[in-house]
Design a protein around this motif. Structure first.
Motif, PDB file in Angstrom:
ATOM      1  N   PHE A 298      47.514  46.618  48.618  1.00 19.12           N
ATOM      2  CA  PHE A 298      48.353  47.389  49.544  1.00 19.12           C
ATOM      3  C   PHE A 298      49.833  47.062  49.350  1.00 19.12           C
ATOM      4  CE2 PHE A 298      50.114  48.673  53.680  1.00 19.12           C
ATOM      5  CZ  PHE A 298      49.541  49.923  53.825  1.00 19.12           C
ATOM      6  N   GLN A 299      50.080  45.784  48.995  1.00 22.67           N
ATOM      7  CA  GLN A 299      51.481  45.379  48.752  1.00 22.67           C
ATOM      8  C   GLN A 299      51.910  45.661  47.309  1.00 22.67           C
ATOM      9  OE1 GLN A 299      51.731  41.181  49.828  1.00 22.67           O
ATOM     10  NE2 GLN A 299      50.590  41.606  51.690  1.00 22.67           N
ATOM     11  N   LYS A 300      51.065  46.363  46.591  1.00 23.88           N
ATOM     12  CA  LYS A 300      51.326  46.721  45.192  1.00 23.88           C
ATOM     13  C   LYS A 300      51.462  45.481  44.305  1.00 23.88           C
ATOM     14  CE  LYS A 300      53.153  51.317  45.926  1.00 23.88           C
ATOM     15  NZ  LYS A 300      51.769  51.763  46.135  1.00 23.88           N
ATOM     16  N   LEU A 301      50.718  44.439  44.644  1.00 23.25           N
ATOM     17  CA  LEU A 301      50.705  43.233  43.811  1.00 23.25           C
ATOM     18  C   LEU A 301      49.450  43.249  42.940  1.00 23.25           C
ATOM     19  CD1 LEU A 301      51.819  40.732  46.595  1.00 23.25           C
ATOM     20  CD2 LEU A 301      53.223  41.605  44.709  1.00 23.25           C
ATOM     21  N   ASP A 302      49.420  42.350  41.993  1.00 25.66           N
ATOM     22  CA  ASP A 302      48.296  42.333  41.065  1.00 25.66           C
ATOM     23  C   ASP A 302      47.040  41.769  41.736  1.00 25.66           C
ATOM     24  OD1 ASP A 302      46.607  42.261  38.955  1.00 25.66           O
ATOM     25  OD2 ASP A 302      47.701  40.729  37.818  1.00 25.66           O
ATOM     26  N   TYR A 303      46.038  42.602  41.885  1.00 22.05           N
ATOM     27  CA  TYR A 303      44.810  42.167  42.565  1.00 22.05           C
ATOM     28  C   TYR A 303      43.657  41.961  41.581  1.00 22.05           C
ATOM     29  CZ  TYR A 303      43.817  47.174  42.107  1.00 22.05           C
ATOM     30  OH  TYR A 303      43.637  48.433  41.617  1.00 22.05           O
ATOM     31  N   SER A 304      43.923  42.147  40.290  1.00 25.35           N
ATOM     32  CA  SER A 304      42.797  42.190  39.348  1.00 25.35           C
ATOM     33  C   SER A 304      42.019  40.872  39.291  1.00 25.35           C
ATOM     34  CB  SER A 304      43.274  42.617  37.961  1.00 25.35           C
ATOM     35  OG  SER A 304      44.346  41.798  37.563  1.00 25.35           O
ATOM     36  N   ALA A 305      42.719  39.737  39.355  1.00 24.24           N
ATOM     37  CA  ALA A 305      42.008  38.454  39.282  1.00 24.24           C
ATOM     38  C   ALA A 305      41.141  38.256  40.526  1.00 24.24           C
ATOM     39  CB  ALA A 305      43.003  37.310  39.141  1.00 24.24           C
ATOM     40  N   ALA A 306      41.706  38.594  41.675  1.00 23.36           N
ATOM     41  CA  ALA A 306      40.949  38.430  42.927  1.00 23.36           C
ATOM     42  C   ALA A 306      39.725  39.335  42.936  1.00 23.36           C
ATOM     43  CB  ALA A 306      41.856  38.735  44.124  1.00 23.36           C
ATOM     44  N   LEU A 307      39.877  40.546  42.450  1.00 25.46           N
ATOM     45  CA  LEU A 307      38.749  41.475  42.398  1.00 25.46           C
ATOM     46  C   LEU A 307      37.693  40.979  41.414  1.00 25.46           C
ATOM     47  CD1 LEU A 307      37.428  44.156  43.179  1.00 25.46           C
ATOM     48  CD2 LEU A 307      38.779  45.254  41.396  1.00 25.46           C
ATOM     49  N   GLN A 308      38.164  40.494  40.294  1.00 18.82           N
ATOM     50  CA  GLN A 308      37.259  40.000  39.270  1.00 18.82           C
ATOM     51  C   GLN A 308      36.419  38.832  39.796  1.00 18.82           C
ATOM     52  OE1 GLN A 308      36.205  41.294  36.780  1.00 18.82           O
ATOM     53  NE2 GLN A 308      35.195  39.642  35.640  1.00 18.82           N
ATOM     54  N   GLU A 309      37.050  37.988  40.606  1.00 25.09           N
ATOM     55  CA  GLU A 309      36.348  36.838  41.166  1.00 25.09           C
ATOM     56  C   GLU A 309      35.187  37.291  42.060  1.00 25.09           C
ATOM     57  OE1 GLU A 309      37.614  33.242  44.030  1.00 25.09           O
ATOM     58  OE2 GLU A 309      39.172  33.848  42.606  1.00 25.09           O
ATOM     59  N   THR A 310      35.468  38.282  42.902  1.00 26.70           N
ATOM     60  CA  THR A 310      34.421  38.801  43.790  1.00 26.70           C
ATOM     61  C   THR A 310      33.311  39.465  42.983  1.00 26.70           C
ATOM     62  OG1 THR A 310      36.051  39.202  45.491  1.00 26.70           O
ATOM     63  CG2 THR A 310      34.014  40.400  45.718  1.00 26.70           C
TER      64      THR A 310
END
Ligand code: ASP
Ligand code: MG
Length: 425
Positions: free
Chosen positions: A55-67
């Protein structure tokens, strides 16, 4: 008909899923429960993190990958062979999640929250459904959003009881005659077809909704504690388990912030006299606690802590008395900004209230009332409640604490203090 609810801790890893299989297989063959399941382990928090970043337009790919990795790893442990349908089912959910994240709108945080965070429960219920089926425990997976109709109060949706009850009664008893049902907690759907959520930790409430609508014989909430305790063992060293407790006691404990059951859970059960069992999923044959229509003597004091509190006090600007008119203005603003009063006190020229320290909401409230009042505030604070207090329990808990506000009735003692001590107390 019986209803079971398994929380995040009871589906946190492969061993936990096997444990559920053991519990369900131990049931009498004629008993086909409706099983409500939360997201696995800390998935809801993890998805919140992913969503906040996105939502803050930050990089979420690592967090998503972890889940994703967390779920795939458990699937790998539970299902032999890579062509089991679970893999495609999980993949489909993650594809959908990615699609949502890629197309976020910069507005409507709460509305999009519900669309995204709800995926956690879809993942866990699919995992449980497929795992049980693969182990010779046939069951029917249902999407609970087809049955739980809510309004569109995002993140805190209110149930349309009439629609929901009709829908559940019309379809589910016939299914339960054939097979156990596996479904999700926490989520529902608005009349316009969008996913909603019932508030954090809302799966207990979902289970109570199903139990109420099915007029179930009982609801069992399976937990990582031996039952309903008089305090949270993570916060207090000495705890005791209640064997049985009246609905009203349990409702009050949940209201003051006892985290063991979601506050909305007990009321619908009480209305239909459905007993609520709180049991340990690690020791399923132990008795746990039953919450029901019972009479009992005064029970052991219970200790409840709400952390991260904000104490607000409103003073008239001209040293005039606080009038009903003032109170009405303050209450209206509190309600508008969705701040729940956890404790309050009135004096000649000021009114004090303790609320959850939700920064956005508190700031909005202060901005709105700054014209009319001098507003003082203090945070972060702790709010302690002792239900059924006695002198020794009161002295023990207040000892050495800097108390900013206190209140007592015959049964209940509450105080707000600065957070000083380390846990467990
Ligand atoms: N998974 C949701 C949460 O963690 C709902 C629940 O567990 O009851 O808040
Ligand atoms: Mg949970």
């Amino acid at each position: 008909m019986i209803v079971f609810k398994f929380g995040g801790a009871s589906v946190k890893d492969a061993a936990a899923f096997r444990n559920i299989l053991r519990i369900l297989s131990g049931l009498d063959h004629t008993q086909k429960p409706l099983v409500v399941v939360s997201a696995m382990g800390k998935t809801t928090n993890a998805l919140e993190k992913v969503y906040r970043l996105a939502f803050q337009k930050l990089d979420y790919s690592a967090a998503l990958q972890e889940t994703r990795q967390y779920h795939l790893q458990i699937a790998q442990e539970l299902f032999a062979g890579s062509n089991h349908p679970i893999h495609a089912a999980l993949q489909q959910q993650f594809n959908y999640l990615e699609l949502l994240l890629e197309h976020l709108q910069p507005v409507d945080f709460d509305r999009q929250y519900d669309q995204i965070i709800s995926v956690g429960e879809l993942l866990s219920s699919l995992m449980l459904h497929h795992f049980l089926a693969s182990q010779g425990y046939p069951n029917q997976w249902i999407d609970c959003r087809d049955y739980l109709r809510t309004d569109a109060t995002w993140r805190e949706a209110r149930l349309d009881w009439t629609w929901t009850e009709k829908q559940i009664r019309q379809h589910l008893p016939a299914v339960l005659e054939q097979q156990p049902i596996i479904t999700q907690g926490f989520i529902g759907r608005s009349a316009s077809g969008e996913t909603t959520t019932l508030g954090r930790e809302g799966s207990d409430f979902s289970a109570a909704i199903f139990a109420y609508c099915l007029r179930a014989e009982s609801l069992t909430i399976w937990k990582d504690v031996p039952g309903l305790l008089n305090a949270d063992p993570k916060l207090f060293k000495e705890t005791t388990r209640y064997e049985e407790i009246a609905y009203q006691e349990a409702i009050e404990m949940a209201y003051y912030g006892a985290s063991v059951i979601h506050p909305k859970t007990v009321q619908p059960l009480a209305q239909r006299c459905i007993p609520l069992y709180v049991k340990s999923f690690l020791h399923p044959s132990e008795p746990g606690t039953v919450i029901w229509n019972c009479q009992h003597e005064r029970i052991a004091p219970s200790f409840i802590l709400k952390q991260n509190q904000c104490l607000l006090s409103f003073h008239t600007k001209d040293f005039g008395f606080i009038s009903e008119q003032h109170l009405s203005t303050i209450f209206k603003a509190l309600s508008q900004h969705r701040l729940k009063i956890n404790m309050m006190q009135n004096s000649a020229i000021s009114f004090s209230t303790c609320v959850d320290a939700d920064e956005t909401r508190v700031e909005a409230l202060k901005a709105e009332l700054a014209q009319e009042f001098v507003i003082l505030y203090n945070q972060p604070l702790h709010l302690f409640t002792i239900k059924n207090y006695d002198q020794p329990s009161l002295e023990k808990l207040t000892h050495g604490k800097e108390i900013l506000l206190e209140q007592r009735s015959r049964q209940t003692f509450q105080f707000v203090c600065r957070p000083t001590q380390e846990f467990p107390l």
